[in-house]
Design an enzyme around this catalytic site. Sequence first.
Site, short mmCIF file in Angstrom:
data_model
loop_
_atom_site.label_atom_id
_atom_site.label_comp_id
_atom_site.label_asym_id
_atom_site.label_seq_id
_atom_site.Cartn_x
_atom_site.Cartn_y
_atom_site.Cartn_z
N HIS A 25 -0.74 -8.62 4.17
CA HIS A 25 -0.22 -8.05 2.93
C HIS A 25 -0.81 -6.65 2.76
O HIS A 25 -2.00 -6.51 2.44
CB HIS A 25 -0.64 -8.97 1.76
CG HIS A 25 -0.29 -8.48 0.41
ND1 HIS A 25 0.68 -9.08 -0.38
CD2 HIS A 25 -0.74 -7.43 -0.32
CE1 HIS A 25 0.78 -8.44 -1.53
NE2 HIS A 25 -0.08 -7.42 -1.52
N ASN A 53 2.14 -2.08 -3.40
CA ASN A 53 2.76 -2.86 -2.34
C ASN A 53 3.68 -2.01 -1.47
O ASN A 53 4.45 -1.20 -1.96
CB ASN A 53 3.62 -3.97 -2.96
CG ASN A 53 2.77 -5.05 -3.59
OD1 ASN A 53 1.92 -5.63 -2.94
ND2 ASN A 53 3.01 -5.33 -4.87
N HIS A 87 -0.84 -2.61 1.25
CA HIS A 87 -0.46 -1.65 0.23
C HIS A 87 -0.35 -0.28 0.89
O HIS A 87 -1.07 0.02 1.84
CB HIS A 87 -1.51 -1.61 -0.89
CG HIS A 87 -1.40 -2.77 -1.83
ND1 HIS A 87 -1.80 -2.72 -3.13
CD2 HIS A 87 -0.90 -4.02 -1.65
CE1 HIS A 87 -1.57 -3.89 -3.72
NE2 HIS A 87 -1.04 -4.69 -2.83
N CYS A 141 0.82 0.64 -9.86
CA CYS A 141 0.32 0.66 -11.23
C CYS A 141 1.24 1.50 -12.11
O CYS A 141 1.50 2.66 -11.81
CB CYS A 141 -1.10 1.24 -11.26
SG CYS A 141 -1.68 1.48 -12.94
N ARG A 177 6.91 -11.69 -8.07
CA ARG A 177 5.61 -12.11 -8.59
C ARG A 177 4.60 -10.95 -8.53
O ARG A 177 4.28 -10.34 -9.54
CB ARG A 177 5.09 -13.31 -7.78
CG ARG A 177 4.01 -14.14 -8.49
CD ARG A 177 2.65 -13.48 -8.65
NE ARG A 177 2.01 -13.13 -7.38
CZ ARG A 177 0.87 -12.45 -7.29
NH1 ARG A 177 0.24 -12.02 -8.38
NH2 ARG A 177 0.35 -12.16 -6.11
N ASP A 178 4.14 -10.62 -7.35
CA ASP A 178 3.10 -9.60 -7.24
C ASP A 178 3.59 -8.26 -7.77
O ASP A 178 2.84 -7.51 -8.40
CB ASP A 178 2.67 -9.48 -5.77
CG ASP A 178 1.44 -8.63 -5.58
OD1 ASP A 178 0.86 -8.15 -6.58
OD2 ASP A 178 1.03 -8.42 -4.43
#
Lengths: 296, 296
Positions: free
Chosen positions: B200, B242, B202, B233, B9-10
């Site tokens: 979560h 992530n 990055h 990106c 998903r992410d």
Amino acid sequence: MSIREVGPRDGLQNEAPVPTEAKVRLLDALSRTGVGRIEAVSFVHPKAIPQMADADEVWKSATKEDGVRYSALIPNSRGAQRALDAGFTEIEVVVSASDTHNRRNLNRSTADSLDDIAVLIDSLHAAGARVEVIIATSFGCPYEGDVEPARVAAIVDRVVADGADRIAFGDTTGMATPPRVAAVVSRVREKHPDLPMLLHFHNTRGTALANVYTALQLGVTEFDASVGGLGGCPYAPGASGNVATEEVVHMLHDMGIDTGIDLSALLDVARMAQEIVGRELPSGVLRAGPRLPLAR
Amino acid sequence: MSIREVGPRDGLQNEAPVPTEAKVRLLDALSRTGVGRIEAVSFVHPKAIPQMADADEVWKSATKEDGVRYSALIPNSRGAQRALDAGFTEIEVVVSASDTHNRRNLNRSTADSLDDIAVLIDSLHAAGARVEVIIATSFGCPYEGDVEPARVAAIVDRVVADGADRIAFGDTTGMATPPRVAAVVSRVREKHPDLPMLLHFHNTRGTALANVYTALQLGVTEFDASVGGLGGCPYAPGASGNVATEEVVHMLHDMGIDTGIDLSALLDVARMAQEIVGRELPSGVLRAGPRLPLAR
């Protein structure tokens, strides 16, 4: 907090060769970032390491800044003499905790290297220099696997007995993780509470800043880092070697720990380093910028 | 220790669109790695996020493994209904701690989003689902800069009062560092000691594993991660979003913390993910391999 910038030596030694002029330009720019220490060159045989063949010329041409401590790496007595002749008073020698790595890297056993180092320390001390012993593969060896902290500690005991002024622990192929860092640091600290100790991490598997943070919590205040992350293997694009100086500085500053380094100036040098080696360097802070526009 | 894999998903939501078949293949392969939780899809408007336009089809075609908890992200009541119709019982909603980020991301104020979420929680609970509220920009906002832990804590108070079952703190643009993680976790834990809490991170600036390590020391046991680091990106090659699941798992396993995940199987999926998106993913463990050949 003391960061030693190793891009000019450890970084460029592990990149495709670059012109002497570029090396001097990089070194001079780093000297103006506020960093307190720079590993400038190594005095090694030009056939073994062509990247450092012009070490004398680089060092002669460099502008030495007051307040910056420069060091040189040497492999043997010939290198030691060159370093002394060049005026260095801070000298590094290296030995691997792993015998297999030492044989592949230095073509002799760890025991033989330790004997050589004992002699080198004496002659360097006699010439007024201080000697740092770098213990490579302190947190793991790509050939032998895990390296027991006891082996690392035994090497520390030996070289300290032989007169080493300082110790650096090298995570040569990025195998360190927090508990391994804690094990080595705690064990050595217990026996040698006042021994100056520096940690050298690679970010090969993403753990470099976790390792720095672990060491900070244990009171370690000296770290190696390489501008832009210079020194990743040039033949494996994107491969990550030395932790990038700007990533270490960026995290430390956000933790409220001053390094004396101007992050913005350092990022300019990282861009210069990227241009010099002609490839994208593996540095997140270089790519994304600091977390705040005004972060230092 | 509970890792939630967010690559399908992410991750994929922040890559160039890939075929439905590839999404199903990735999801199915992840389901067989031993990971306990997977964020499978989001039910968003296909015009807003074309990468998830086929969410219903992906989820219908996926092989659901026993023992894996699957979740879906939803933006509004329409998405909530789609998620419920698809059979999801674990639903995520998102709000930004930073008002500016919330407005740019969701086109309304943080306060308005919180009101929406209160209504969503009620209807989702009525349908038998559990709701996780993800607080984006918990550790900093690219528009507003630092985000005070008090603002984050106030949002937690509000959504907990409104019935949220779980909270996730998102480091949306990689601005977290160890003390910022500690500040948010400690503050929230003090007031809500039993609230299930997930972090979560990055790896935009190299700090992801340092942040994970910090949170571990504070007793946090739930982390998001994205296989291969999917979700950087696509328009900034090499940019890191992530944190890669295999980097988190690799460090945790070396720390003696079991995740239930087979690292070797996970690395196979990371290679598949790389092939699916057609670019090198920002994962050191994927590139260099585990620290030991036999590491898990």
